[in-house]
Design an enzyme around this catalytic site. Sequence first.
Site, PDB file in Angstrom:
ATOM      1  N   ASP A  12      -1.535  61.993 -22.257  1.00  0.00           N
ATOM      2  CA  ASP A  12      -2.492  61.085 -21.645  1.00  0.00           C
ATOM      3  C   ASP A  12      -1.868  59.707 -21.637  1.00  0.00           C
ATOM      4  OD1 ASP A  12      -5.165  62.572 -21.110  1.00  0.00           O
ATOM      5  OD2 ASP A  12      -4.375  63.360 -22.981  1.00  0.00           O
ATOM      6  N   THR A  13      -1.657  59.215 -20.437  1.00  0.00           N
ATOM      7  CA  THR A  13      -0.790  58.077 -20.193  1.00  0.00           C
ATOM      8  C   THR A  13      -1.358  57.283 -19.027  1.00  0.00           C
ATOM      9  OG1 THR A  13       1.117  59.376 -20.907  1.00  0.00           O
ATOM     10  CG2 THR A  13       1.589  57.436 -19.581  1.00  0.00           C
ATOM     11  N   VAL A  14      -1.047  55.989 -18.994  1.00  0.00           N
ATOM     12  CA  VAL A  14      -1.341  55.190 -17.809  1.00  0.00           C
ATOM     13  C   VAL A  14      -0.048  54.569 -17.307  1.00  0.00           C
ATOM     14  CG1 VAL A  14      -3.755  54.692 -18.319  1.00  0.00           C
ATOM     15  CG2 VAL A  14      -1.989  53.204 -19.262  1.00  0.00           C
TER      16      VAL A  14
END
Length: 523
Positions: free
Chosen positions: A342-344
Amino acid sequence: MAPTSPSVYARRGVVCTSHPLAASAGLRILQAGGNAADAAIATAACLPVLEPCSNGLGSDAFALIWDGTTLHGLNGSGRAPAAASADALRERGLTEVPLFGWDAVTVPGMVRAWADVHARFGRLPFADVLAPAIEYAEQGAPVPPMVAWGWGRGVRAAEDRLAAQPDPACAHFAALFGPAPEVGELRAFPAMAATLRAIADSHGEDFYSGDLATRIVAFAEQTGGLLAASDLADHRSQWVEPISARYRDHEVWEIPPNGQGIAALLALTILDGLPAEQVADWHVQVEAVKLALADTHAVVADPDVVDVPAAELLSAAHADRRRALIGDVAVAPDPVDPRASDTVYLCATDDDGMMVSFIQSNFHGFGSQVVVPDTGISLQNRGSGFSLVPGHPNELAGGKRPFHTIIPGFLARGGEAVGPYGVMGGHMQAQGHVQVALHTVDGRLDPQAALDRPRWFWDAATGRVLVEDRADPAVVASLRERGHDVAIAEHPAVFGRGQAIWRTAGGYVAGSESRADGVPMGW
């Protein structure tokens, strides 16, 4: 999922990320006189507030920054606590580093990365740049659909785990992030706002050597963590020389190890030796990526601790050897761990020609699920990227940085900048970088079209190739005929969520793919 909008064209600058309110905050900073670095930091600071299921104030970060003439790289990943050791975990009967709890936590590098990028390239005062994030944290913001989905998934997983295995280090998780919000629900984080204000007022120092650092360390001491005051105080970002590989008449740039960007470069180097019509075959693409990831996971670790043979991996001779292994049927290289991420990702450009490719991440879900009480600080679980195999280059050790999946990308042509791009999502990131580069260079697609093309993802844990439900049935059938175990993915999130901005004669053209909530913001 079909493309929902055309690429956005803008003259003076663009900001792209997975959340439209974060992108609008970056645009506000550009319009207030800030540059692309200011806009990127402002956007990045909003994302722990707006998309906390993908990143938090305890995340790590990496950046590629084109200053108008030169590309700079920043490694903002943290090290394992000095007291950490693989032997200690093996003595507890563990064969891998846990995903949750203090064992998974390394020094958070993201806040220092914001401050260091700003110190070198920023134009506006740091407090002004973080002001939109503080505003969102204090006043709240409505939750969009994809964030609501990820938030709900993460909260449910945490509730189930903690019900079965209570952990005092994670006791404050539910109070900060639960219950999962509905689409459109307003969520505010007063404690996070106060922490962001302390970060803004101290140019990030409070997080590493001030009151915030004291509170993080005190909580670790109370709940079994190894993170010490010296671990935080000694942390520094590292400015690094980006690495690149040629594909056709373009160059793709990545951050060097300890990240997986080199896997994308190796795959493209393998594919560069084949004609375009052969590269268009998904079987060939999958096989090249499988070989590149197998090599990457065998040797990539913290280059400050072990010798990482980056030049050898990207050499023509090595690419020739690996390319020769691509035949008419699927092969099975040594499996690697494709844990969900889970990354932006975000990118920003300005009217002076500065371009920023920036990525920050918890790693898995809400990270370690360790929340420092009354601060809004959720800590990443990047330590789970270490190996517990004795003698492995990436074996856990105190003061060492783990293998990282998050990678910002940058495209150039003949030494001239084209622009920043990235595709977030664990081991999909290197695979996504390859696919977007192919669609851009061979397919000659604009950013939105390149991002929205159907994708495949090789799941190394199972050996399965996941494809989107809108993939060409004939292509899927061909993969199966050639020995691939193919399945239709249940949700598009597995294929990442990317953004890209390319320079044009009149300014910029940008895309933010339809698998996420974001839209490009330009002026």
